[in-house]
Enzyme design. Sequence first.
Site, PDB file in Angstrom:
ATOM      1  N   CYS A  82      -0.112   3.931   2.148  1.00  0.00           N
ATOM      2  CA  CYS A  82       0.036   3.943   3.616  1.00  0.00           C
ATOM      3  C   CYS A  82       1.551   4.252   4.312  1.00  0.00           C
ATOM      4  O   CYS A  82       1.719   4.539   4.642  1.00  0.00           O
ATOM      5  CB  CYS A  82      -0.344   2.780   4.349  1.00  0.00           C
ATOM      6  SG  CYS A  82      -1.521   1.332   3.377  1.00  0.00           S
ATOM      7  N   ASP A  83       2.430   4.006   3.066  1.00  0.00           N
ATOM      8  CA  ASP A  83       4.258   3.840   3.270  1.00  0.00           C
ATOM      9  C   ASP A  83       4.447   4.410   2.413  1.00  0.00           C
ATOM     10  O   ASP A  83       5.895   4.467   2.784  1.00  0.00           O
ATOM     11  CB  ASP A  83       4.437   2.023   3.323  1.00  0.00           C
ATOM     12  CG  ASP A  83       3.409   1.027   4.013  1.00  0.00           C
ATOM     13  OD1 ASP A  83       3.568   2.059   5.482  1.00  0.00           O
ATOM     14  OD2 ASP A  83       3.343  -0.156   3.597  1.00  0.00           O
ATOM     15  N   CYS A 113       0.961  -1.144  -0.152  1.00  0.00           N
ATOM     16  CA  CYS A 113      -0.271  -0.036  -0.076  1.00  0.00           C
ATOM     17  C   CYS A 113       1.283   1.281  -0.314  1.00  0.00           C
ATOM     18  O   CYS A 113       1.701   1.710   1.123  1.00  0.00           O
ATOM     19  CB  CYS A 113      -0.651   0.131   1.498  1.00  0.00           C
ATOM     20  SG  CYS A 113      -1.925   1.728   1.623  1.00  0.00           S
TER      21      CYS A 113
END
Length: 320
Positions: free
Chosen positions: A141-142, A138
């Site tokens: 997300c990261d 993701c």
Amino acid sequence: MKNGNEHYQIAVIGAGPAGATAAVYAARGGASVVLLGGASPGGQLLLTTEIENFPGFPEPVAGADLMQNMHRQAARLGAAVLGEEVASVDLSRRPFVLSTAGGRSFTASCVIAATGAKARWLGIPSEARYTGKGVSGCATCDGFFYRGKEVCVIGGGDSAAEEALFLTKFASRVYLIHRREKLRANFRLQKKLEDNAKVEILYEHVLDEVLGGDAGGAQGERAAAVSVRNVRTGEVRKLNTPGIFIAVGHEPATAIFKGKLPLDDSGYIVADGRARTSVPGVFAAGDVTDRYYKQAVVAAGAGCKAAMEALEYLEEAEKA
Ligand code: NAP
């Protein structure tokens, strides 16, 4: 108890952010609720080490901690939170019947399907070793962690293209590694990739190995590079990308609903804008209906919606 089974007004299947939030709202709305989450409840967030974009947490929160808090919140409000995996459902009779892998069965007046979708992985051992330590499913997300660094994205579909473009906001260079000679991503995204000087597309390449770095440190060894191979020429190349984003699609967890609920051609449950499936009393929320966003906060919002609809359904059923 009804028919010898434990009966609940609302049974929520799946205990990721959608299911857990549905349980919180349903229990707080006064219904009797069971949240059935399998042996390790929590969904995809359990694979995430640090979450920085779930509202309400000024400091990063571990995915497992966030999920544990949601389960505790649901339990405090009266939901039965059980680590039982639902093996089959009978939606053809009322109340609905849910049977677990552990041999228990439950009946329920309403079902909220929140079984999620699993990111597909490549399946090589070094990918699993560095998941959460450089390998991610993701970019939203990261991606933030790779400011000024080089990263790579594996895949050739719309998700891979979008992840690659998103990562150009942070990374100094983004390699998009695709196994074929042309992308599956739509034309608009392909044009954006072409126009972005930070993106380099390696066609007909596959990732062979994720390579670790020397720096051990408190968090243990992290990924530092990848070894990629040209499938036509056999040439092998090392890319110094500490961020490796796998974007080769998702598999919705809908095996137990096949033939019982309408699924789209990729296997996602079809639900309307009010979380209703075509079976009255059965609602769906979160990644199991969402091929696009796949974010915890979106899933949590969808769980809230499904619970509110289920509560209204129960109220209407009581009046009838
Ligand atoms: P997808 O369309 O199924 O694409 C998966 C990609 O991963 C394909 O390019 C595939 O290669 C590659 N792949 C699969 N397994 C692989 C493996 N083992 N090794 C290397 N590569 C592998 O999945 P998606 O991109 O997640 O999209 C899912 C759906 O959501 C699609 O319908 C998509 O249109 C939609 N979506 C739309 C948008 C948008 O409109 N902006 C954004 C995201 C998603 P091959 O090409 O060789 O099969």
